[in-house]
Write a protein that holds these residues in place. Structure first.
Motif, PDB file in Angstrom:
ATOM      1  N   GLU A  37       0.830  -1.201   0.000  1.00 49.32           N
ATOM      2  CA  GLU A  37       0.000   0.000   0.000  1.00 49.32           C
ATOM      3  C   GLU A  37       0.864   1.251   0.000  1.00 49.32           C
ATOM      4  O   GLU A  37       1.918   1.282   0.618  1.00 49.32           O
ATOM      5  CB  GLU A  37      -0.881  -0.018   1.262  1.00 49.32           C
ATOM      6  N   ALA A  38       0.391   2.282  -0.715  1.00 49.35           N
ATOM      7  CA  ALA A  38       1.071   3.577  -0.729  1.00 49.35           C
ATOM      8  C   ALA A  38       0.029   4.665  -0.477  1.00 49.35           C
ATOM      9  O   ALA A  38      -1.037   4.657  -1.080  1.00 49.35           O
ATOM     10  CB  ALA A  38       1.781   3.813  -2.055  1.00 49.35           C
ATOM     11  N   ASP A  39       0.347   5.580   0.424  1.00 51.41           N
ATOM     12  CA  ASP A  39      -0.546   6.673   0.786  1.00 51.41           C
ATOM     13  C   ASP A  39       0.145   7.979   0.398  1.00 51.41           C
ATOM     14  O   ASP A  39       1.222   8.282   0.906  1.00 51.41           O
ATOM     15  CB  ASP A  39      -0.808   6.609   2.294  1.00 51.41           C
ATOM     16  N   VAL A  40      -0.465   8.751  -0.505  1.00 55.15           N
ATOM     17  CA  VAL A  40       0.149   9.963  -1.040  1.00 55.15           C
ATOM     18  C   VAL A  40      -0.644  11.189  -0.591  1.00 55.15           C
ATOM     19  O   VAL A  40      -1.869  11.204  -0.693  1.00 55.15           O
ATOM     20  CB  VAL A  40       0.181   9.926  -2.584  1.00 55.15           C
ATOM     21  N   HIS A  41       0.057  12.192  -0.089  1.00 56.01           N
ATOM     22  CA  HIS A  41      -0.566  13.464   0.289  1.00 56.01           C
ATOM     23  C   HIS A  41       0.110  14.567  -0.521  1.00 56.01           C
ATOM     24  O   HIS A  41       1.319  14.772  -0.409  1.00 56.01           O
ATOM     25  CB  HIS A  41      -0.398  13.741   1.788  1.00 56.01           C
ATOM     26  N   LEU A  42      -0.688  15.264  -1.314  1.00 53.99           N
ATOM     27  CA  LEU A  42      -0.205  16.411  -2.090  1.00 53.99           C
ATOM     28  C   LEU A  42      -0.817  17.657  -1.466  1.00 53.99           C
ATOM     29  O   LEU A  42      -2.018  17.684  -1.183  1.00 53.99           O
ATOM     30  CB  LEU A  42      -0.644  16.289  -3.546  1.00 53.99           C
ATOM     31  N   SER A  43       0.004  18.674  -1.251  1.00 56.11           N
ATOM     32  CA  SER A  43      -0.540  19.884  -0.626  1.00 56.11           C
ATOM     33  C   SER A  43       0.213  21.121  -1.088  1.00 56.11           C
ATOM     34  O   SER A  43       1.347  21.048  -1.553  1.00 56.11           O
ATOM     35  CB  SER A  43      -0.482  19.775   0.898  1.00 56.11           C
ATOM     36  N   ILE A  44      -0.470  22.242  -0.928  1.00 59.88           N
ATOM     37  CA  ILE A  44       0.124  23.545  -1.220  1.00 59.88           C
ATOM     38  C   ILE A  44       0.092  24.344   0.071  1.00 59.88           C
ATOM     39  O   ILE A  44      -0.962  24.499   0.696  1.00 59.88           O
ATOM     40  CB  ILE A  44      -0.649  24.281  -2.338  1.00 59.88           C
ATOM     41  N   ALA A  45       1.247  24.841   0.500  1.00 59.34           N
ATOM     42  CA  ALA A  45       1.338  25.629   1.730  1.00 59.34           C
ATOM     43  C   ALA A  45       0.563  26.922   1.555  1.00 59.34           C
ATOM     44  O   ALA A  45       0.603  27.540   0.488  1.00 59.34           O
ATOM     45  CB  ALA A  45       2.798  25.896   2.075  1.00 59.34           C
ATOM     46  N   SER A  49       4.152  34.032   1.229  1.00 58.91           N
ATOM     47  CA  SER A  49       5.533  34.503   1.105  1.00 58.91           C
ATOM     48  C   SER A  49       6.495  33.350   0.799  1.00 58.91           C
ATOM     49  O   SER A  49       7.596  33.557   0.343  1.00 58.91           O
ATOM     50  CB  SER A  49       5.973  35.217   2.386  1.00 58.91           C
ATOM     51  N   VAL A  50       6.081  32.112   1.106  1.00 60.51           N
ATOM     52  CA  VAL A  50       6.917  30.945   0.834  1.00 60.51           C
ATOM     53  C   VAL A  50       6.088  29.940   0.045  1.00 60.51           C
ATOM     54  O   VAL A  50       5.468  29.050   0.616  1.00 60.51           O
ATOM     55  CB  VAL A  50       7.409  30.285   2.146  1.00 60.51           C
ATOM     56  N   PRO A  51       6.052  30.084  -1.285  1.00 62.12           N
ATOM     57  CA  PRO A  51       5.240  29.154  -2.072  1.00 62.12           C
ATOM     58  C   PRO A  51       5.876  27.760  -2.099  1.00 62.12           C
ATOM     59  O   PRO A  51       6.889  27.557  -2.739  1.00 62.12           O
ATOM     60  CB  PRO A  51       5.221  29.787  -3.462  1.00 62.12           C
ATOM     61  N   GLN A  52       5.274  26.843  -1.355  1.00 65.91           N
ATOM     62  CA  GLN A  52       5.804  25.488  -1.318  1.00 65.91           C
ATOM     63  C   GLN A  52       4.708  24.508  -1.674  1.00 65.91           C
ATOM     64  O   GLN A  52       3.605  24.565  -1.136  1.00 65.91           O
ATOM     65  CB  GLN A  52       6.369  25.158   0.061  1.00 65.91           C
ATOM     66  N   GLN A  69       9.347  12.659   1.683  1.00 62.63           N
ATOM     67  CA  GLN A  69       8.666  13.944   1.478  1.00 62.63           C
ATOM     68  C   GLN A  69       9.605  14.869   0.718  1.00 62.63           C
ATOM     69  O   GLN A  69      10.793  14.913   0.982  1.00 62.63           O
ATOM     70  CB  GLN A  69       8.297  14.562   2.823  1.00 62.63           C
ATOM     71  N   GLU A  70       9.031  15.604  -0.227  1.00 60.30           N
ATOM     72  CA  GLU A  70       9.792  16.603  -0.982  1.00 60.30           C
ATOM     73  C   GLU A  70       8.915  17.818  -1.183  1.00 60.30           C
ATOM     74  O   GLU A  70       7.696  17.720  -1.271  1.00 60.30           O
ATOM     75  CB  GLU A  70      10.244  16.052  -2.338  1.00 60.30           C
ATOM     76  N   ARG A  71       9.563  18.979  -1.289  1.00 57.93           N
ATOM     77  CA  ARG A  71       8.829  20.218  -1.513  1.00 57.93           C
ATOM     78  C   ARG A  71       9.590  21.069  -2.519  1.00 57.93           C
ATOM     79  O   ARG A  71      10.817  21.053  -2.559  1.00 57.93           O
ATOM     80  CB  ARG A  71       8.594  20.967  -0.200  1.00 57.93           C
ATOM     81  N   SER A  72       8.842  21.788  -3.331  1.00 59.01           N
ATOM     82  CA  SER A  72       9.442  22.708  -4.299  1.00 59.01           C
ATOM     83  C   SER A  72       8.386  23.748  -4.662  1.00 59.01           C
ATOM     84  O   SER A  72       7.307  23.759  -4.082  1.00 59.01           O
ATOM     85  CB  SER A  72       9.922  21.949  -5.545  1.00 59.01           C
TER      86      SER A  72
END
Length: 197
Positions: A37-45, A49-52, A69-72
């Motif tokens: 099983e894989a559980d994926v969470h995609l989110s926008i902060a 001032s800090v678009p992540q 986890q990775e952010r860009s």
């Protein structure tokens, strides 16, 4: 493999869902027998001032939790980065559990599946009877998980797999709770309670 995709502060469009599924299936396809099983969470902060844009994946592999986890500034780039990181972590996990790392005549023991562990320990009483519900203090998030006893070396391996700075575990010999963490200048440290005289 069961794949769950969740979105927070964004619309989970069919193209985004398809892209995420394609990238993760490609990253995991070499590890089909391991990953259930894989559980994926995609989110926008929400902080302007800090678009992540964050992609977080939790994989359940033979009863072991592996997290990346990775952010860009671009969600698709975050998905690419987290898929690559997850593939690396799964490769490390597989290499550690393969037979070629053991001496002749020995083999790696398989970690039981979540279902096997849950079936072994049936719950025979109510978990909520006689208890009163309380909301946690704002800003505190609680997590509950089983904590089978393990050696310090096993805890270090778990720390490497979960992509956090620390890992709490029950030490197998003393049965005491300890925390292993990554030191700023390299290496690892252990935090444990001091025996009172």
């Amino acid at each position: 493999m069961k794949l769950l995709i969740h979105g927070r502060n964004l619309e989970l469009t069919p193209s985004l869902r398809e892209y995420t599924q394609s990238k993760l299936e490609k990253a995991i396809h070499h590890f089909d027998g391991i990953v259930q099983e894989a559980d994926v969470h995609l989110s926008i902060a929400k902080n302007p001032s800090v678009p992540q844009q964050i992609a977080e994946v939790t994989v359940f592999a033979n009863g072991t939790v592996i997290r990346a986890q990775e952010r860009s500034q671009n969600l698709y780039a975050s998905i690419d980065l987290v898929a690559t990181k997850l593939c690396r972590q799964l490769r490390k996990y597989k290499e550690r559990h393969s037979d070629h790392h053991h001496s002749h005549g020995h083999s790696a023991s398989l970690t039981p599946t979540t279902e096997a562990v849950v079936e072994d320990k049936a719950i025979d009483s109510s978990l909520i009877q006689g208890k009163e519900a309380h909301l946690p203090t704002p800003g505190i998030r609680r997590k509950y998980f089983s904590m089978p006893p393990m050696s310090t070396e096993q805890a270090r391996h778990q720390l490497d797999l979960i992509d956090h700075d620390f890992y709490m575990f029950k030490e197998i010999e003393t049965q005491q709770l300890q925390v292993i963490y990554r030191r700023t200048h390299g290496g690892y440290g252990i935090i444990q309670a001091k025996d009172e005289d």
